[in-house]
Design a protein around this motif. Sequence first.
Motif, PDB file in Angstrom:
ATOM      1  N   MET A  80       0.834  -1.201   0.000  1.00 52.76           N
ATOM      2  CA  MET A  80       0.000   0.000   0.000  1.00 52.76           C
ATOM      3  C   MET A  80       0.867   1.248   0.000  1.00 52.76           C
ATOM      4  N   ILE A  96       0.425   5.649   0.235  1.00 51.36           N
ATOM      5  CA  ILE A  96      -0.372   6.873   0.341  1.00 51.36           C
ATOM      6  C   ILE A  96       0.328   7.857  -0.572  1.00 51.36           C
ATOM      7  N   ALA A 125      -5.074   6.334  -0.810  1.00 54.58           N
ATOM      8  CA  ALA A 125      -4.435   5.081  -0.408  1.00 54.58           C
ATOM      9  C   ALA A 125      -4.661   4.131  -1.575  1.00 54.58           C
ATOM     10  N   TYR A 163      -7.826   3.390  -6.942  1.00 57.16           N
ATOM     11  CA  TYR A 163      -7.336   3.542  -5.580  1.00 57.16           C
ATOM     12  C   TYR A 163      -8.360   2.973  -4.627  1.00 57.16           C
ATOM     13  N   GLU A 165      -9.011   4.221  -1.286  1.00 59.89           N
ATOM     14  CA  GLU A 165      -9.729   5.228  -0.516  1.00 59.89           C
ATOM     15  C   GLU A 165      -9.129   6.611  -0.747  1.00 59.89           C
ATOM     16  N   LEU A 176      -8.189  10.050   0.759  1.00 59.89           N
ATOM     17  CA  LEU A 176      -7.867  10.509   2.109  1.00 59.89           C
ATOM     18  C   LEU A 176      -7.860  12.021   2.233  1.00 59.89           C
ATOM     19  N   ARG A 209      -8.153   8.527   9.032  1.00 56.55           N
ATOM     20  CA  ARG A 209      -7.958   7.498   8.006  1.00 56.55           C
ATOM     21  C   ARG A 209      -6.487   7.404   7.593  1.00 56.55           C
ATOM     22  N   TYR A 228      -4.879   5.408  10.201  1.00 52.77           N
ATOM     23  CA  TYR A 228      -5.270   4.006  10.049  1.00 52.77           C
ATOM     24  C   TYR A 228      -4.393   3.320   9.008  1.00 52.77           C
ATOM     25  N   TRP A 229      -4.247   3.952   7.840  1.00 52.94           N
ATOM     26  CA  TRP A 229      -3.464   3.329   6.763  1.00 52.94           C
ATOM     27  C   TRP A 229      -1.990   3.243   7.126  1.00 52.94           C
ATOM     28  N   GLU A 271      -1.605   0.295   9.181  1.00 50.23           N
ATOM     29  CA  GLU A 271      -1.709  -0.935   8.387  1.00 50.23           C
ATOM     30  C   GLU A 271      -0.433  -1.208   7.596  1.00 50.23           C
ATOM     31  N   ALA A 322       1.050   1.123   5.345  1.00 48.54           N
ATOM     32  CA  ALA A 322       1.146   1.860   4.081  1.00 48.54           C
ATOM     33  C   ALA A 322       2.358   2.787   4.114  1.00 48.54           C
ATOM     34  N   THR A 346       4.389   6.143   2.546  1.00 44.08           N
ATOM     35  CA  THR A 346       4.019   7.421   1.932  1.00 44.08           C
ATOM     36  C   THR A 346       5.080   7.823   0.915  1.00 44.08           C
TER      37      THR A 346
END
Length: 132
Positions: free
Chosen positions: A3, A5, A22, A33, A35, A37, A58, A61-62, A65, A67, A69
């Motif tokens: 993932m 961002i 994301a 994609y 979501e 953000l 959010r 959250y990512w 998880e 993700a 950047t």
Amino acid sequence: MAMKIRLARGGSKKRPFYRIVAADSRMPRDGRYIEKLGTYNPLLPKDSEERVKMNVERVQYWLGEGAQTTDRVSRMLEAAGLKDKVERSNPKKGAPGKKAVERAEEKAAKAAEAAEAAAAPAEAAAEDAAAE
């Protein structure tokens, strides 16, 4: 699934507008994609609150998880206080080249000579005044 961002570009030619999304890292930049953000509008002034809008919960959250950047999104998160500032590499690309350094040295030498030349008559006048 890896993932990311990242920014997805929208807007027309010469009028950029970006969505902070994301997405799976294998998808195209402006493609599918998972979501949305937030948004980023680079045409607005830097002090405008509308320039960067993010759903902070959010994004956290990512990040939780796993993700990753992109560099630009990392800078936005650092500015928002969501991420620690990272020292980035600053290669010597910005340093002047050999010829520019030589020109600067020549200019400094000429300035020093001019200063000495200007100081010499003043010293001579001071000596003459002291002798009288």
